[in-house]
Scaffold this motif. Structure first.
Motif, mmCIF file in Angstrom:
data_model
loop_
_atom_site.group_PDB
_atom_site.id
_atom_site.type_symbol
_atom_site.label_atom_id
_atom_site.label_comp_id
_atom_site.label_asym_id
_atom_site.label_seq_id
_atom_site.Cartn_x
_atom_site.Cartn_y
_atom_site.Cartn_z
ATOM 1 N N TYR A 180 33.753 -19.305 -6.116
ATOM 2 C CA TYR A 180 33.307 -20.648 -5.728
ATOM 3 C C TYR A 180 31.952 -20.881 -6.401
ATOM 4 O O TYR A 180 31.241 -19.928 -6.719
ATOM 5 C CB TYR A 180 33.210 -20.802 -4.205
ATOM 6 C CG TYR A 180 32.243 -19.867 -3.521
ATOM 7 C CD1 TYR A 180 30.883 -20.131 -3.468
ATOM 8 C CD2 TYR A 180 32.693 -18.694 -2.901
ATOM 9 C CE1 TYR A 180 29.994 -19.277 -2.840
ATOM 10 C CE2 TYR A 180 31.812 -17.832 -2.266
ATOM 11 C CZ TYR A 180 30.470 -18.130 -2.240
ATOM 12 O OH TYR A 180 29.589 -17.277 -1.617
ATOM 13 N N PRO A 181 31.581 -22.129 -6.653
ATOM 14 C CA PRO A 181 30.323 -22.400 -7.363
ATOM 15 C C PRO A 181 29.110 -21.995 -6.547
ATOM 16 O O PRO A 181 29.075 -22.160 -5.325
ATOM 17 C CB PRO A 181 30.361 -23.921 -7.567
ATOM 18 C CG PRO A 181 31.782 -24.316 -7.388
ATOM 19 C CD PRO A 181 32.363 -23.353 -6.397
ATOM 20 N N CYS B 276 27.502 -24.326 -3.931
ATOM 21 C CA CYS B 276 27.952 -24.410 -2.529
ATOM 22 C C CYS B 276 26.926 -23.782 -1.591
ATOM 23 O O CYS B 276 26.853 -24.134 -0.418
ATOM 24 C CB CYS B 276 29.296 -23.714 -2.354
ATOM 25 S SG CYS B 276 30.665 -24.525 -3.185
ATOM 26 N N LEU C 159 32.743 -24.900 1.677
ATOM 27 C CA LEU C 159 33.770 -24.571 0.695
ATOM 28 C C LEU C 159 34.930 -25.552 0.780
ATOM 29 O O LEU C 159 35.334 -25.961 1.868
ATOM 30 C CB LEU C 159 34.298 -23.151 0.922
ATOM 31 C CG LEU C 159 33.289 -22.008 0.803
ATOM 32 C CD1 LEU C 159 33.991 -20.673 1.017
ATOM 33 C CD2 LEU C 159 32.575 -22.035 -0.536
ATOM 34 N N GLU C 160 35.490 -25.891 -0.374
ATOM 35 C CA GLU C 160 36.625 -26.796 -0.441
ATOM 36 C C GLU C 160 37.749 -26.152 -1.242
ATOM 37 O O GLU C 160 37.515 -25.256 -2.061
ATOM 38 C CB GLU C 160 36.229 -28.117 -1.108
ATOM 39 C CG GLU C 160 35.148 -28.888 -0.359
ATOM 40 C CD GLU C 160 34.761 -30.171 -1.078
ATOM 41 O OE1 GLU C 160 35.172 -30.332 -2.258
ATOM 42 O OE2 GLU C 160 34.067 -30.993 -0.462
ATOM 43 N N GLN C 161 38.971 -26.620 -1.021
ATOM 44 C CA GLN C 161 40.107 -26.138 -1.793
ATOM 45 C C GLN C 161 39.875 -26.432 -3.272
ATOM 46 O O GLN C 161 39.387 -27.504 -3.642
ATOM 47 C CB GLN C 161 41.383 -26.822 -1.318
ATOM 48 C CG GLN C 161 41.717 -26.548 0.131
ATOM 49 C CD GLN C 161 43.082 -25.907 0.308
ATOM 50 O OE1 GLN C 161 43.962 -26.066 -0.511
ATOM 51 N NE2 GLN C 161 43.241 -25.180 1.401
ATOM 52 N N ASP C 162 40.230 -25.459 -4.113
ATOM 53 C CA ASP C 162 40.017 -25.587 -5.548
ATOM 54 C C ASP C 162 41.364 -25.431 -6.252
ATOM 55 O O ASP C 162 41.701 -24.352 -6.760
ATOM 56 C CB ASP C 162 39.014 -24.527 -6.019
ATOM 57 C CG ASP C 162 38.516 -24.776 -7.434
ATOM 58 O OD1 ASP C 162 39.205 -25.492 -8.175
ATOM 59 O OD2 ASP C 162 37.442 -24.257 -7.794
ATOM 60 N N PRO D 100 42.481 -26.676 -9.164
ATOM 61 C CA PRO D 100 42.438 -26.293 -10.581
ATOM 62 C C PRO D 100 42.216 -24.793 -10.793
ATOM 63 O O PRO D 100 42.838 -24.187 -11.669
ATOM 64 C CB PRO D 100 41.270 -27.115 -11.124
ATOM 65 C CG PRO D 100 41.197 -28.307 -10.232
ATOM 66 C CD PRO D 100 41.533 -27.767 -8.860
ATOM 67 N N LEU D 101 41.345 -24.192 -9.975
ATOM 68 C CA LEU D 101 41.116 -22.755 -10.105
ATOM 69 C C LEU D 101 42.356 -21.976 -9.710
ATOM 70 O O LEU D 101 42.739 -21.010 -10.384
ATOM 71 C CB LEU D 101 39.927 -22.319 -9.257
ATOM 72 C CG LEU D 101 39.594 -20.822 -9.303
ATOM 73 C CD1 LEU D 101 39.310 -20.367 -10.725
ATOM 74 C CD2 LEU D 101 38.415 -20.502 -8.393
ATOM 75 N N LEU E 249 39.321 -21.668 0.057
ATOM 76 C CA LEU E 249 39.372 -22.159 -1.313
ATOM 77 C C LEU E 249 40.787 -22.497 -1.770
ATOM 78 O O LEU E 249 40.973 -23.016 -2.882
ATOM 79 C CB LEU E 249 38.782 -21.111 -2.267
ATOM 80 C CG LEU E 249 37.287 -20.820 -2.122
ATOM 81 C CD1 LEU E 249 36.909 -19.619 -2.972
ATOM 82 C CD2 LEU E 249 36.453 -22.035 -2.516
ATOM 83 N N GLU F 94 30.983 -21.888 -15.632
ATOM 84 C CA GLU F 94 31.968 -22.296 -14.637
ATOM 85 C C GLU F 94 33.245 -21.523 -14.900
ATOM 86 O O GLU F 94 33.692 -21.403 -16.052
ATOM 87 C CB GLU F 94 32.243 -23.796 -14.722
ATOM 88 C CG GLU F 94 31.071 -24.676 -14.328
ATOM 89 C CD GLU F 94 30.952 -24.868 -12.818
ATOM 90 O OE1 GLU F 94 31.871 -24.438 -12.090
ATOM 91 O OE2 GLU F 94 29.946 -25.456 -12.383
ATOM 92 N N ALA G 290 36.679 -21.927 -13.651
ATOM 93 C CA ALA G 290 37.957 -22.600 -13.894
ATOM 94 C C ALA G 290 38.080 -23.153 -15.313
ATOM 95 O O ALA G 290 39.105 -22.931 -15.972
ATOM 96 C CB ALA G 290 38.200 -23.686 -12.850
#
Length: 221
Positions: A20-21, A24, A90-93, A95-96, A125, A209, A211
Motif C-alpha cells: 500500500y502507498p 496512507c 486503506l482502500e481496495q486496490d 489495479p494492484l 486492500l 509506485e 502497481a
C-alpha cells in the motif's frame, strides 16, 4: 513473461509501505503504539521513548528486536499491542490485485510484522487471495529482516531458489541480504527508508509506485 525478468518464478513482497502507498500513513499508527509501549515499559516521556525506539530500530533491525535484546520483552505482547490499530486509511486496490494476478509463478509476503496483522491488511486492500502465504516475524524465529537468517529461512520453508526470485521492499537496507543470495531486488522509494546507508549498488530496480511498475512488465504474445 518476457525480458530480463523471464527467469523469475517467485515474486516476494514486503507488506507495510510496499503493498500500500506510504502516503496512507498506516504505519504511523503502529509507530505511535510502539513509542507508547517503550514509554510504558521504561517509564520514559514520549520524546525520549521515541528516541529510544528509533535507536533500537537502527541498531537491531526492528524495535521489537531491540526490546528483546535489551529488556527481554515478550514478543507476543508487543506484537499484539502495536498491531491493535484501525485500518480505515486503506482502500481496495483492484489495479494492484490484477497486476499481481498476471505474474507467473508463486507470490509470497515477507514481513517483519505478524500474520494476523498482515492478513487484515491484505483483506482491506483486496489482496486476500493474491498470495500463497505470509512469511512473518514468528516464522523467522523472531529474527527480522535484514538478518540473513530471515532470508535463508524463507527460502528453506518454501523451497525457493533465490536466483529465480524477486523481492520488493520499501526499506532499501532489507534488499542487501536478498541481493547477496542472488535475488533480483526492487526498491519502492517512497520516503520510508530511515537508515543512513547510502550504498544502493544492491538495488536492481528503483521505483516509486508498485502497481504501475508491475503493469509495465511485458508479457509474451
Amino acid at each position: 513473461m518476457a525480458g530480463p525478468l523471464s527467469s523469475i518464478r517467485n515474486w516476494i513482497f514486503d507488506l507495510d509501505n510496499t503493498l500500500y502507498p506510504a502516503r496512507c500513513d498506516l504505519f504511523a499508527r503502529i509507530d505511535v503504539r510502539m513509542t507508547q509501549f517503550v514509554g510504558d515499559l521504561l517509564g520514559l516521556d514520549p520524546v525520549e521513548a521515541r528516541r529510544v525506539q528509533k535507536q533500537y530500530f537502527i541498531d537491531h533491525g526492528t524495535t521489537l528486536a531491540g526490546l528483546m535484546a535489551e529488556h527481554d520483552v515478550d514478543p507476543h505482547a508487543f506484537l499484539d499491542h502495536v498491531h491493535d490499530i484501525e485500518m480505515d486509511v486503506l482502500e481496495q486496490d483492484a489495479p494492484l490485485a490484477a497486476a499481481i494476478a498476471r505474474l507467473p509463478g508463486r507470490k509470497l509476503v515477507f514481513t517483519n510484522g505478524d500474520t494476523p496483522y498482515a492478513l487484515r491488511v491484505l483483506e482491506r486492500l483486496g489482496l486476500g487471495d493474491s498470495f500463497e502465504a505470509v512469511h512473518d516475524i514468528r516464522a523467522m524465529g523472531l529474527v527480522p529482516k535484514p538478518n540473513p537468517a530471515a532470508y535463508a529461512g524463507l527460502c528453506d520453508t518454501f523451497g525457493i531458489d533465490p536466483r529465480e526470485s524477486l523481492f520488493v521492499e520499501d526499506m532499501a537496507r532489507n534488499l542487501k541480504p536478498a541481493k547477496a543470495i542472488g535475488m533480483t531486488t526492487v526498491w519502492v522509494d517512497n520516503g520510508s527508508e530511515q537508515h543512513p546507508d547510502i550504498d544502493r549498488s544492491y538495488i536492481d530496480y528503483h521505483i516509486h509506485e508498485l502497481a504501475p511498475w508491475l503493469e509495465s512488465i511485458p508479457e509474451t504474445a
